[in-house]
Scaffold this motif. Structure first.
Motif, PDB file in Angstrom:
ATOM      1  N   PRO A  53      -2.799   8.672  47.279  1.00 38.45           N
ATOM      2  CA  PRO A  53      -1.587   8.269  46.614  1.00 38.45           C
ATOM      3  C   PRO A  53      -0.753   9.121  46.683  1.00 38.45           C
ATOM      4  N   ALA A  54       0.806   8.771  46.788  1.00 40.15           N
ATOM      5  CA  ALA A  54       1.839   9.526  46.574  1.00 40.15           C
ATOM      6  C   ALA A  54       2.922   8.831  45.910  1.00 40.15           C
ATOM      7  N   ASN A  55       2.568   8.826  44.692  1.00 40.90           N
ATOM      8  CA  ASN A  55       3.516   8.298  43.776  1.00 40.90           C
ATOM      9  C   ASN A  55       4.471   9.313  43.026  1.00 40.90           C
ATOM     10  N   ASP A  56       5.420   9.689  44.117  1.00 34.52           N
ATOM     11  CA  ASP A  56       6.558  10.527  43.675  1.00 34.52           C
ATOM     12  C   ASP A  56       7.643   9.910  42.466  1.00 34.52           C
ATOM     13  N   VAL A  57       7.837   8.743  42.914  1.00 33.22           N
ATOM     14  CA  VAL A  57       8.808   7.852  42.311  1.00 33.22           C
ATOM     15  C   VAL A  57       8.425   6.953  41.787  1.00 33.22           C
ATOM     16  N   ILE A  58       8.451   6.511  40.422  1.00 38.87           N
ATOM     17  CA  ILE A  58       8.316   5.056  39.988  1.00 38.87           C
ATOM     18  C   ILE A  58       9.483   4.505  39.423  1.00 38.87           C
ATOM     19  N   GLU A  59       9.544   3.226  38.981  1.00 43.31           N
ATOM     20  CA  GLU A  59      10.452   2.445  38.476  1.00 43.31           C
ATOM     21  C   GLU A  59      10.067   2.012  37.199  1.00 43.31           C
ATOM     22  N   ILE A  60      10.960   2.356  36.011  1.00 47.48           N
ATOM     23  CA  ILE A  60      10.961   1.922  34.716  1.00 47.48           C
ATOM     24  C   ILE A  60      12.293   1.229  34.389  1.00 47.48           C
ATOM     25  N   PRO A  61      12.011   0.425  33.294  1.00 47.75           N
ATOM     26  CA  PRO A  61      13.409  -0.390  32.886  1.00 47.75           C
ATOM     27  C   PRO A  61      14.329   0.361  31.988  1.00 47.75           C
ATOM     28  N   LEU A  62      15.375  -0.069  32.424  1.00 47.88           N
ATOM     29  CA  LEU A  62      16.840   0.601  32.108  1.00 47.88           C
ATOM     30  C   LEU A  62      17.314  -0.144  30.903  1.00 47.88           C
TER      31      LEU A  62
ATOM     32  N   HIS B  92       6.889   3.600  29.455  1.00 48.75           N
ATOM     33  CA  HIS B  92       8.166   4.337  29.385  1.00 48.75           C
ATOM     34  C   HIS B  92       9.280   3.451  29.614  1.00 48.75           C
ATOM     35  N   TYR B  93      10.558   3.719  29.065  1.00 51.58           N
ATOM     36  CA  TYR B  93      11.709   3.079  29.464  1.00 51.58           C
ATOM     37  C   TYR B  93      12.532   4.185  29.368  1.00 51.58           C
ATOM     38  N   ALA B  94      13.957   3.684  29.843  1.00 52.68           N
ATOM     39  CA  ALA B  94      15.171   4.375  29.913  1.00 52.68           C
ATOM     40  C   ALA B  94      16.280   3.844  29.168  1.00 52.68           C
ATOM     41  N   LEU B  95      17.148   4.843  28.639  1.00 52.07           N
ATOM     42  CA  LEU B  95      18.265   4.454  27.974  1.00 52.07           C
ATOM     43  C   LEU B  95      19.352   5.556  28.445  1.00 52.07           C
ATOM     44  N   GLU B  96      20.647   4.915  28.533  1.00 47.50           N
ATOM     45  CA  GLU B  96      21.768   5.950  29.007  1.00 47.50           C
ATOM     46  C   GLU B  96      22.365   6.268  27.890  1.00 47.50           C
ATOM     47  N   VAL B  97      22.555   7.550  27.668  1.00 53.49           N
ATOM     48  CA  VAL B  97      23.222   8.474  26.461  1.00 53.49           C
ATOM     49  C   VAL B  97      24.448   7.933  26.569  1.00 53.49           C
ATOM     50  N   ALA B  98      25.066   7.756  25.022  1.00 54.51           N
ATOM     51  CA  ALA B  98      26.680   7.798  24.921  1.00 54.51           C
ATOM     52  C   ALA B  98      26.700   8.439  23.743  1.00 54.51           C
ATOM     53  N   GLY B  99      27.813   9.392  23.846  1.00 51.54           N
ATOM     54  CA  GLY B  99      28.130  10.320  22.883  1.00 51.54           C
ATOM     55  C   GLY B  99      27.796  12.016  22.902  1.00 51.54           C
TER      56      GLY B  99
END
Length: 221
Positions: free
Chosen positions: A93-102, A133-140
């Motif tokens: 396996p070579a899972n160097d990058v995965i995708e998570i919801p933004l 996991h999920y991601a959020l863009e920081v504001a502030g």
């Protein structure tokens, strides 16, 4: 003896690894097997782990290793006339990058409404541990003293519990979210900024729900 769905899943994972070197996402597995939810994928993977066919690699989210393969129907037919010359080598396996919801933007200053979205964010697997996991863009700028800057992507591990000192996503009154350091004060919850220009925020405990803990950061330059 594997069930039909277990057999289909192990073959799908092995074929994808052989083709791309990367194991498929849970969403891809769900669609390939025509399952209604990802929980069905989790159950199948757990069953394959228990039977020694799969292994989840530690500290690499959704990275799977095929340990052994069941005998495919076409292999049984071929075995009557063809003898294998050497054992096949399973792809690594070579899972160097995965995708998570933004899921939109989250305030690192005063609370703002939490936004939901269907965008997926590619993330180095090394930044994430076990769990969802999920991601959020920081504001502030209220978390700058913790190294969390406006425009960063906060990588969040889903959880509904937190300990004092954890940096969390707090959902306030069920419609506003903010990124702060969590503390309990009796029947109250204190959410601390990391910027001397901002004051701590205090809420009744039933006003605040923990939505996850900070697992990592991504920054664009």
């Amino acid at each position: 003896m594997l069930t039909r769905k277990q057999h289909e899943l192990i073959c799908f994972i092995a074929d994808r690894l052989a083709e791309t070197g990367v194991s498929p996402s849970f969403e891809e597995m769900k669609e390939a097997l025509d399952l209604k939810s990802k929980s069905g994928v989790h159950r199948l993977i757990s069953a394959l782990e228990e039977r020694g066919f799969l292994r989840r690699l530690p500290n690499r989210a959704r990275a799977l290793e095929v340990i052994k393969m069941p005998e495919r129907p076409e292999a049984k037919k071929a075995a009557k006339t063809v003898q294998p010359t050497a054992p096949s080598r399973l792809p690594q396996p070579a899972n160097d990058v995965i995708e998570i919801p933004l899921h939109g933007r989250i305030a690192a200053g005063v609370p703002i409404e939490a936004l939901e979205g269907a965008t997926m964010l590619p993330v180095p697997a090394a930044l994430l541990g076990a769990g969802e996991h999920y991601a959020l863009e920081v504001a502030g700028d209220s978390m700058v003293e913790k190294g969390i800057l406006d425009g960063d992507y906060a990588l969040i591990r889903r959880t509904d519990v937190a300990r004092d000192g954890d940096i969390i996503v707090a959902l306030i009154d069920d419609n506003e979210a903010t990124l702060k350091t969590f503390y309990r004060e009796g029947a109250m919850v204190r959410l601390d900024p990391a910027n001397r220009a901002y004051d701590p925020q205090r809420y009744a405990a039933d006003q605040v729900r923990v939505q996850g803990k900070l697992a990592g950061l991504l920054r664009r330059y």
